[in-house]
Design a protein around this motif. Structure first.
Motif, mmCIF file in Angstrom:
data_model
loop_
_atom_site.group_PDB
_atom_site.id
_atom_site.type_symbol
_atom_site.label_atom_id
_atom_site.label_comp_id
_atom_site.label_asym_id
_atom_site.label_seq_id
_atom_site.Cartn_x
_atom_site.Cartn_y
_atom_site.Cartn_z
ATOM 1 N N ALA A 20 0.084 -10.155 46.827
ATOM 2 C CA ALA A 20 0.886 -10.844 45.817
ATOM 3 C C ALA A 20 0.557 -12.330 45.739
ATOM 4 O O ALA A 20 0.599 -12.935 44.665
ATOM 5 C CB ALA A 20 2.365 -10.650 46.123
ATOM 6 N N GLY A 21 0.244 -12.956 46.896
ATOM 7 C CA GLY A 21 -0.116 -14.369 46.865
ATOM 8 C C GLY A 21 -1.347 -14.610 46.026
ATOM 9 O O GLY A 21 -1.429 -15.574 45.254
ATOM 10 N N ASN A 22 -2.335 -13.707 46.162
ATOM 11 C CA ASN A 22 -3.557 -13.824 45.374
ATOM 12 C C ASN A 22 -3.283 -13.626 43.897
ATOM 13 O O ASN A 22 -3.980 -14.159 43.035
ATOM 14 C CB ASN A 22 -4.577 -12.778 45.840
ATOM 15 N N LEU A 23 -2.281 -12.846 43.603
ATOM 16 C CA LEU A 23 -1.934 -12.541 42.222
ATOM 17 C C LEU A 23 -1.335 -13.743 41.505
ATOM 18 O O LEU A 23 -1.563 -13.946 40.321
ATOM 19 C CB LEU A 23 -0.942 -11.373 42.202
ATOM 20 N N VAL A 101 7.961 -9.971 48.550
ATOM 21 C CA VAL A 101 7.396 -10.327 47.245
ATOM 22 C C VAL A 101 7.408 -9.115 46.321
ATOM 23 O O VAL A 101 7.684 -9.231 45.119
ATOM 24 C CB VAL A 101 5.968 -10.886 47.401
ATOM 25 N N ALA A 102 7.119 -7.928 46.879
ATOM 26 C CA ALA A 102 7.179 -6.704 46.077
ATOM 27 C C ALA A 102 8.578 -6.492 45.513
ATOM 28 O O ALA A 102 8.749 -6.037 44.375
ATOM 29 C CB ALA A 102 6.766 -5.505 46.926
ATOM 30 N N TYR A 103 9.567 -6.848 46.305
ATOM 31 C CA TYR A 103 10.965 -6.700 45.856
ATOM 32 C C TYR A 103 11.337 -7.783 44.832
ATOM 33 O O TYR A 103 11.865 -7.468 43.763
ATOM 34 C CB TYR A 103 11.895 -6.785 47.066
ATOM 35 N N GLU A 104 11.048 -9.049 45.164
ATOM 36 C CA GLU A 104 11.480 -10.163 44.319
ATOM 37 C C GLU A 104 10.723 -10.213 42.991
ATOM 38 O O GLU A 104 11.319 -10.431 41.931
ATOM 39 C CB GLU A 104 11.290 -11.491 45.070
#
Length: 433
Positions: A20-23, A101-104
């Motif tokens: 997610a950070g890379n995204l 991050v997947a949740y938020e």
């Protein structure tokens, strides 16, 4: 080792890196850099793609992966540093962060929920799926490389293609630091993805995947890792550029504070009826693949150093521990992890570069010991400042060092120390002949 297996291993490696950070970093870089997008994304690709590739190759060229790299400093340092790396990017930080991050940014884009109970339910389901995929390490490539990666690329591709078609390529003036030093700031954005550190863990996942598919000799493993690394690097560079371009050209209808907001707004503009769903699926897939890779890497590592506990048991331990940490919330996880991460990252970069250098020009323990010692001093300083303590007199002294203001003050002293150690090693070798 067939080309098909190398291809799927490359897909797997791409998905492991693409969390997610890379995204969310590249779109915000595109938004902030504006007309200076080209030098900014070039700097980002060096630390976000090239350095992780170098790390994976350093692992492949080492006889015992990260342990042997660290043992060139000292045997105790090798074991302790490897454990710190795996625990920090695994159970303490990387895995629970990805779940949060997947949740938020994923689940909450699809379902409007509040409170702590939905997070608990989501994390239980998320880690149950992660546990199932991670349980059989020999099927990691099949499950990620053949299924999850193509789905992730397909969803991202839909978003990117629509952006290229519908968004006008309008250039805006760069903001703040991107106006004066776009390359350096892009370089630092890639630096803070932490992919170079993650690569030290993912390298062994690639090696084990290639072994499971029939590669036995070191030359086969190095060749297969190189091929998989190239495939993953091409995929990452393409996606990073595309996501950065979306941030560059998105209509500036309202202020956007981070990369997640950029992508959410882009998805809403391009797919008004299902933009939130599309972005949510992208984020959850990216986080899932990263969690699977980290759990696999951590479990394999600890199973190797303490085989009395089975790989499957380690998977269960890391899943349960990450589940508990995840429910502390994202802010608490970040606050706990930052001091540890700012300590290990510079040391990791120096180890990666020295390991690759050694395979080209040689070098001995003094080269490693001097450079790691100097780097560790700077890393400890960064730990102090990250916890709120700022030794003013020391800061005044360190300001004279090039790149110190960018958080890279360790780079030149580490290079000088490594060069000094290299010369000492060469003279020592001549004296022993």
């Amino acid at each position: 080792m067939s080309k098909k297996h190398i291809l799927f291993t490359g897909f797997m490696l791409f998905s492991l890196f693409f969390g997610a950070g890379n995204l969310i970093f590249p779109p915000f870089l595109g938004l902030e850099s504006g007309t200076n997008f080209a030098p900014a994304i070039a700097g980002f690709l060096i630390t976000g793609v090239l350095l992780p590739f170098m790390a994976v190759m350093a692992i492949a060229l080492s006889d015992n992966g990260l342990l042997s790299m660290g043992s060139r400093v000292h045997k105790v340092f090798g074991i302790v540093f490897a454990i710190i790396i795996y625990m920090s990017i695994g159970a303490f930080y990387g895995i629970p962060r990805a779940s949060n991050v997947a949740y938020e940014l994923g689940f909450k884009q699809i379902v409007q929920v509040d409170g702590n109970f939905p997070l608990l339910v989501f994390s239980i389901l998320f880690f149950a799926l992660t546990y199932y995929i991670s349980l059989n390490p020999k099927k990691i490539v099949d499950r990620i490389g053949q299924f999850l990666t193509p789905i992730l690329l397909l969803v991202l591709g839909v978003l990117v293609v629509q952006a290229f078609i519908k968004f006008d390529n309008i250039s805006f003036a760069p903001k703040e630091d991107y106006a004066s030093a776009p390359f350096v700031n892009g370089f630092l954005e890639g630096y803070f993805t932490m992919d170079a550190v993650a690569a030290l863990a993912f390298g062994i996942v690639v090696i084990n995947a290639l072994r499971d598919k029939g590669s036995k000799s070191k030359s086969e493993l190095v060749k297969g890792t190189f091929g998989a690394g190239i495939i993953a690097s091409i995929g990452l560079a393409t996606v990073y550029f595309s996501l950065g371009w979306i941030g560059k050209v998105i209509p500036k209808e309202q202020a956007l504070g981070n990369g997640a907001e950029v992508l959410t707004e882009a998805a809403r503009m391009l797919f008004p009826s299902g933009g939130g769903l599309l972005f949510g699926v992208i984020v959850m897939l990216a986080c899932l693949t990263t969690c699977v890779g980290l759990i696999n890497a951590c479990s394999r590592f600890f199973n190797e150093i303490y085989p009395k506990i089975s790989y499957q048991a380690y998977v269960a331990i890391f899943v349960l521990f990450a589940l508990l940490v995840s429910n502390l919330g994202l802010n608490a996880i970040l606050a706990l992890a930052i001091p540890l991460l700012v300590f290990i990252y510079p040391i990791s970069i120096v180890l990666i570069i020295l390991s690759l250098f050694q395979h080209v020009a040689g070098g001995g323990k003094m080269m490693y010991r001097l450079s790691i010692c100097i780097t560790s001093i700077f890393a400890l300083y960064e730990v102090l400042t990250s916890t709120g303590y700022s030794p003013d007199r020391v800061t005044e002294w360190l300001k004279i060092i090039p790149f110190f203001e960018y958080g890279l003050g360790w780079a030149l002293p580490a290079f000088v120390a490594a060069l000094t150690g290299y010369i000492i090693d060469k003279f020592s070798q001549k004296g022993n002949k």
